[in-house]
Design an enzyme around this catalytic site. Structure first.
Site, PDB file in Angstrom:
ATOM      1  CB  CYS A  95     -11.407  88.560  61.882  1.00 45.20           C
ATOM      2  SG  CYS A  95     -11.070  88.152  63.635  1.00 45.20           S
TER       3      CYS A  95
ATOM      4  CG  HIS B   4     -13.160  84.353  60.689  1.00 43.12           C
ATOM      5  ND1 HIS B   4     -12.469  84.786  59.874  1.00 43.12           N
ATOM      6  CD2 HIS B   4     -12.816  84.473  61.965  1.00 43.12           C
ATOM      7  CE1 HIS B   4     -11.465  85.348  60.647  1.00 43.12           C
ATOM      8  NE2 HIS B   4     -11.651  85.413  61.904  1.00 43.12           N
TER       9      HIS B   4
END
Length: 504
Positions: free
Chosen positions: A330, A442
């Site tokens: 991310c 994630h």
């Protein structure tokens, strides 16, 4: 109609989250449809629900304990701190707006309405709802505006258990003081005390237990022994600021994780803790491990500024030249690119800044937040893995690199149905290859085949046998059962759950 039970505490970190998970597993094991619930949570660790909304990681983990799909109704209000007493307010899984404490307080009735909607949904769809309070349930300076504790329980007419951490000391004073400071209407909701994290022989507590019952008229339901073998993901970012190492110190594989100043979703590294030794490093530290992870962050541009300030960008490039494995998740993925474009200063005060430059990618901020569950095919070194994950980011990345994951479901961040990037760089004649990996997924390490592949790259280099199987999933499931067993053995739940009558 559901039965509602709330676990409140005399303080933060007294064991409420784990207690709720254990109670959820106890009820689920008896065939009940059970939901965890926390009306308002504050955390930079979040997950994506079945409705593709954002909820706190604690309620996601509790849903696993409850053997049910995570829902936005398990955590209707989530606060994500941004600094300067301002938080992003997430309502029913979607960003509402940024607010400071005073504005948030003035709008409490709006949020109570959203909380009531979720409670009504849970009442219709579950047998039991196990609710978690926040911090101390009797902060008298905050009681008027508290929408995370007994005011919420009062709305549904349930019972409460008050948990206190004896390891901190002053447990009886904490229990007595908490009950004494509560308004009478909320004091009457407390149906029992649980003393948590006790070391030693419970017999030495006998006189104290009798006295606290005499003083308050509330029974002590049990004393839970201190356990170091409970594995439960932390949701408080402050915890990781004081943490230096975790994982398996006997592992031949060392992972370094950069301790970002606004680190988020650091639970991404938890699945690696069984099979690797994890060291958290600060911007000024040297990279000593075999694998370097740049985790998620609430502000990528600020982290990049700090990386440059402390020379960590140079250290990362040198690490790659030595054959190190670099993984960005991310915000960490964005930082590995050429440039982070923030013309409107939506990320903070830094604005546009050059990245480390390991990937030919550009990230543009100021777009709508992406909240998605995603699924795809990951290809690396001729091997393919099915992987799932969840996306929570406020930047859109355009990549000229070889894609890491072909996205089957979810958000293709470069507009072509691909997520992330990968480079495999040969480092010197006859030496190791360096792997540079970036993704918005994630939870990528919860996919055990990919996780084992990465760990085994290092094990093979060092002459160790490869690992197989899903150690993390097994550990998590065993952990839920252990927590449930300890609660059942040490707490008399018949007064609040009537579980002695459950034969479902």
């Amino acid at each position: 109609m559901a039965k509602f039970l709330m676990v409140v505490g005399t303080s933060s970190n007294c064991g409420k989250t784990v207690m709720v998970a254990g109670l959820c597993r106890i009820l689920a094991n008896r065939g009940y449809k059970v939901a965890p619930f926390k009306s308002q949570n504050m955390s930079l660790n979040s997950r994506v629900s079945k409705e593709e909304g954002e909820i706190a990681v604690a309620q996601y983990i509790q849903s696993l304990a409850a053997k049910t799909e995570p829902s936005i109704h398990f955590n209707p209000v989530l606060l994500k701190p941004k600094g300067n007493f301002v938080s992003q307010v997430i309502v029913h899984g979607k960003p509402y707006r940024d607010m400071d404490y005073n504005e948030y307080r003035r709008n409490k009735d709006l949020f109570l309405g959203k909380i009531r909607e979720s409670l009504e949904y849970l009442d219709r769809n579950y047998d039991y709802v196990v609710m978690e309070g926040a911090g101390s349930c009797c902060e008298i300076n905050l009681l008027e505006d508290d929408i995370a504790n007994l005011r919420v329980l009062e709305m549904v007419g349930g019972d409460a258990i008050l948990v206190a951490d004896i390891d901190r000391g002053g447990v009886f004073a904490s229990l007595y003081g908490t009950v004494s400071l509560l308004p009478e209407k909320w004091r009457e909701l407390i149906k029992g005390f649980v003393i948590n994290k006790f070391r030693g022989n419970p017999e030495v507590l006998k006189k104290g237990l009798e006295k606290i019952e005499e003083l308050t008229g509330i029974p002590v339901l049990g004393v839970i022994p201190y356990r170091e073998d409970f594995v439960f993901p932390e949701e408080d970012s402050q915890v990781i600021q004081n943490m230096k190492v975790l994982g398996n110190p006997k592992s031949p594989v060392e992972i370094n994780v950069i301790r970002f100043s606004k680190i988020a979703n650091f639970t991404d590294i938890n699945p690696l803790s069984n099979d690797t030794f994890i060291r958290l490093i600060d911007f000024q530290d040297d990279i000593t491990g075999d694998i370097l992870i740049l985790p998620g962050t609430r502000c990528s541009t600020l982290e990049m500024k700090l990386i440059k300030k402390h020379g960590m960008d140079r250290k990362i490039r040198e690490f790659v030249e030595r054959g190190g494995i670099v993984i960005g998740i991310c915000g960490g993925y964005q930082i590995l690119g050429k440039i982070l474009i923030d013309s409107n200063f939506s990320e903070g005060d830094v604005g546009t800044i050059e990245g480390i430059g390991l990937f030919n990618i550009e990230t543009i901020f100021g777009n709508e937040k992406v909240i998605k569950n995603s699924y795809g095919i990951l290809e690396i070194d001729g091997e393919s893995f099915e992987v799932s994950g969840y996306e929570l980011h406020e930047g859109i990345t355009v990549s000229q690199e070889k894609p890491l994951i072909k996205v089957v479901k979810g958000f293709g961040n470069d507009g072509k149905g691909f997520d992330g990037a990968i480079k495999i760089v040969k480092v010197g004649k006859g030496r190791n290859k360096s792997y540079i990996i970036g993704t918005y997924f994630h939870g990528i390490f919860e996919n055990y085949k990919f996780r084992n592949f990465i760990v085994n790259l290092v094990r093979k280099r060092k002459g160790f046998e490869p690992i197989t199987g899903d150690n993390y999933k097994d550990t998590l499931e065993n952990n839920f059962e252990k927590i449930a067993k300890v609660i059942e053995e040490n707490v008399d739940l018949s007064r609040v759950l009537s579980i002695d009558k459950i034969n479902k």
